[in-house]
Enzyme design. Structure first.
Site, PDB file in Angstrom:
ATOM      1  N   GLY A 141      -1.661  83.665  26.813  1.00  0.00           N
ATOM      2  CA  GLY A 141      -1.385  82.488  25.991  1.00  0.00           C
ATOM      3  C   GLY A 141      -0.135  82.643  25.163  1.00  0.00           C
ATOM      4  N   SER A 178      10.087  76.389  25.757  1.00  0.00           N
ATOM      5  CA  SER A 178      11.250  77.269  25.862  1.00  0.00           C
ATOM      6  C   SER A 178      11.554  77.982  24.555  1.00  0.00           C
ATOM      7  CB  SER A 178      12.480  76.460  26.296  1.00  0.00           C
ATOM      8  OG  SER A 178      12.322  76.009  27.625  1.00  0.00           O
ATOM      9  N   LEU A 187       6.866  88.349  30.597  1.00  0.00           N
ATOM     10  CA  LEU A 187       7.397  87.259  31.426  1.00  0.00           C
ATOM     11  C   LEU A 187       8.415  87.791  32.412  1.00  0.00           C
ATOM     12  CD1 LEU A 187       7.808  84.367  28.837  1.00  0.00           C
ATOM     13  CD2 LEU A 187       6.034  84.666  30.555  1.00  0.00           C
ATOM     14  N   ARG A 193       8.618  67.001  67.813  1.00  0.00           N
ATOM     15  CA  ARG A 193       8.750  65.581  67.523  1.00  0.00           C
ATOM     16  C   ARG A 193       9.842  64.973  68.410  1.00  0.00           C
ATOM     17  NH1 ARG A 193       6.472  61.008  65.232  1.00  0.00           N
ATOM     18  NH2 ARG A 193       8.111  59.686  64.354  1.00  0.00           N
ATOM     19  N   GLU A 207       7.681  80.151  33.358  1.00  0.00           N
ATOM     20  CA  GLU A 207       8.286  81.493  33.263  1.00  0.00           C
ATOM     21  C   GLU A 207       9.790  81.406  33.034  1.00  0.00           C
ATOM     22  OE1 GLU A 207       6.106  83.858  33.386  1.00  0.00           O
ATOM     23  OE2 GLU A 207       4.446  82.999  34.533  1.00  0.00           O
TER      24      GLU A 207
END
Lengths: 254, 392
Positions: free
Chosen positions: B138, B146, B247, B276, B371
């Site tokens: 958290g 940010s 992080l 295709r 992140e």
């Protein structure tokens, strides 16, 4: 209970295997892997030693690259490995292979030998029972379940109609059906630790086998493409459920 | 003499730069994802669920949780490249799956490993490694993304205890976690806390109506005067440097992971373009389609090469956070572009869950932001180039 599991190094099913000018599979180079058909027996062996103690030894015969199949089995949990590799074994037929594998077992006997029903490249399905014959131990084929009861085996053997229940003393050799077990994934630790596990690499001389005894007694003289599959039958889904059921019964799937 | 024609999904033969073990780690992750996860993934994504408990146990048994951290033996199960390859294969399945592993391994377990006490490590790392305990992390808040320093969550001393209050937002694994690593302002600056989620005052609310990372648990965590013992604080982390270094670990995994999503999109587009038929020929034969495919293959090849380069630097202990920013920025942006391009090749079929491309595309919109946003990583690179910090 010490268990030996046979492990064959076969070309990866995704690739297109190459045949040499002698019509033999080119086994050096290219992508190979542990035969998926051997992993059911390996899983069975691992579960048996987890329940009853002992070790699983994986035994393979093949080119030097076959060490990858041994490593894979070690990563899945086998305790030790044996690879028999010798230039004289190139093109070995089923009998020669059985002689080599039997020699490995004479050198280091096991309580139980497990193998796949047949390899996914050669499909002769004759090697395991030949090994049992050479060793003079009982064999049960197409095994889908095993129990150890009072130091002997109670085996469920897949048949076309259902299953036979077979009592079998030890030591014994079993061939294990695909689907008998759900082979585990190796763990990351298993992968990283596989190289630390003991692996013996043996040549024919180490097994006391004479080159003459493994000379192939058969030779492939020609290879032809399989004929394209014949017509088949298109069954309309709306009306054909009963027909499909009949076909499945006919094919002994139901 | 050059060997066989290059594999379209590995145009530069990066496979040859991997060790045998690294390849096996990659193969394990790839086959597990293919056999156990992909058959159910679309269903999870459509329903917006992720069976975290079940997946955690399987990942634990396989050894993927905390694989990059030293275990009882004192060394990690795999090195940085093996870890990266595993993340890549997991994200080739789905970014939600990779996020689960990243949060467990690189955020929650890493925080406890790097900053925790011996007791905290002994209590939490073994069950987390086994997948029996799930962790979350958290940091972000409704009004602090940010700019994590502006967080409002606070922990105050009360006798020997701590009392934690605040709200954390966008928490992956939030409502299924057994333990939360929670960052909060204190009188000693920002500190991290190991918070068992069964403590009175801890509540989790799942965030619904997501259009991205649907096969992933995303929650809001509320801490209402949660009383914690004095030893709940992570002794080794003081200030924002603590969470930011976690992080950085997670971003390293993303550098690899997004290339898995991109490769899956390239694979799908390549197959589709060959099958295709329009104007009596496969659309792969049209120059505009070939340009798209070539651009995608280049992005996958160069992005994976970049990830591998950063991995080898990390192995040598000389990877810097700014360089991780280069990787996260480049590869996430590139993967998103690959996914969008793949969608255009698949035409209308590309918007369905029958194909993986739009699922990856919407997932990557989240990965571009979490992140460290695209913008923040751009400014980190800008600061590295100029020596001038353009934010804060």
């Amino acid at each position: 209970m010490d268990v030996v599991v046979f492990a064959k190094y076969v070309p990866t099913p995704e690739g297109t295997p190459e045949l040499g000018p002698d019509h033999l599979l080119v086994r050096d180079g290219g992508d190979g892997a542990l035969d998926p058909g051997d992993t059911y027996g390996l899983e069975l062996g691992l579960r048996l030693v987890e329940a009853h103690g002992g070790e699983v030894t994986v035994v393979s015969m093949g080119p030097a690259g076959a060490i990858a199949a041994v490593q894979r089995a070690l990563a899945m949990g086998a305790h030790r490995g044996v690879l028999v590799t010798d230039p004289a074994l190139r093109g070995a037929d089923a009998l020669a292979t059985a002689r080599v594998l039997a020699a490995c077992l004479r050198r280091r006997p096991a309580d139980l030998v497990l193998a796949g029903i047949e390899s996914t490249d050669g499909y002769t399905g004759t090697v395991p029972v030949t090994v049992a014959e050479l060793l003079g131990i009982p064999s049960v084929t197409a095994v889908r379940a095993v129990e150890v009861v009072d130091g002997a085996l109670r085996v469920e053997r897949q048949t076309e109609e259902g299953a036979d229940e077979v009592a079998c003393p030890l030591p014994a050799l079993l061939t294990v059906t695909a689907g008998a077990t759900e082979p585990r994934f190796p763990s990351l630790k298993g992968i990283m630790g596989a190289k630390q596990k003991p692996v013996e690499t043996l040549a024919l001389a180490d097994l006391g086998i004479d080159v003459e005894d493994v000379r192939p007694t058969q030779r492939v003289v020609a290879v032809a493409d399989a004929p394209p599959p014949a017509g088949g039958e298109i069954v309309d889904a709306e009306v054909g459920i009963a027909r499909i059921a009949d076909l499945l019964v006919e094919a002994k799937v139901l | 003499m050059p060997s066989a024609a290059p594999d379209p999904l590995d145009l530069l033969d990066l496979d040859a730069l991997l060790s045998e073990e690294e390849r096996q780690v990659r193969d394990l992750a790839r086959s597990w994802v293919r056999e156990r996860v992909l058959p159910e993934l679309e269903e999870w994504f459509e329903r917006g669920v992720f069976p975290a408990r079940e997946i955690a146990k399987e990942l634990g048994q396989l050894g993927f949780l905390g694989m990059q951290l030293p275990d009882e033996s004192g060394s990690p199960t795999v090195g940085p490249v093996g870890y990266g390859l595993a993340e890549l294969e997991l994200e080739a399945g789905d970014s939600g799956l990779r996020s689960f592993v990243s949060v467990q391994s690189a955020l929650a377990m890493f925080a406890i490993h790097a900053f925790g006490s011996d007791e905290q490590r002994a209590e939490w790392l073994p069950p987390m490694r086994a997948g029996e305990a799930i962790g979350c992390f958290g940091l972000s808040e409704p009004d602090a993304g940010s700019d994590p320093g502006s967080m409002r969550t606070r922990a105050r001393r009360d006798g020997g205890d701590w009392v934690l209050s605040g709200t954390k937002m966008w928490i992956t694994n939030g409502s299924c976690a057994d333990v939360a690593i929670v960052w909060a302002h204190t009188d000693e600056g920002i500190r991290g806390f190991v918070v068992p989620t069964d403590r009175p005052g801890v509540r989790a609310f799942d965030i619904h109506r997501k259009l991205s990372l649907r096969a992933s648990v995303t929650s809001e965590l509320a801490f209402d005067d949660v009383r914690l013992p004095g030893d709940a604080v992570l002794p080794g982390a003081h200030g924002l440097k603590g969470p930011l270094s976690c992080l950085n670990e997670a971003r390293y995994g993303i550098v690899w992971g997004v290339m898995g999503a991109a490769r899956a999109c390239l694979d799908a587009a390549l197959n589709y373009s060959r099958e295709r038929i329009q104007f009596d020929r496969p659309i792969a034969s049209f120059q505009l389609t070939q340009k798209k495919l070539a651009d995608m293959a280049l992005a996958v090849a160069t992005g994976t090469l970049l990830a591998l380069h950063l991995g080898r630097m990390k192995e040598a202990g000389r990877l810097r956070p700014e360089q991780v920013s280069v990787g996260k920025l480049n590869n996430t942006r590139a993967a998103l572009e690959v996914a969008r391009t793949a969608r255009s090749i698949l035409g209308a079929n590309g918007i369905t869950l029958e194909y993986p491309v739009m699922r990856h595309m919407t997932n990557l919109e989240s990965v571009l932001t979490y992140e460290g946003t695209e913008e923040v990583h751009t400014l980190v690179v800008g600061q590295t180039l100029t020596g001038i910090r353009a934010f804060s």
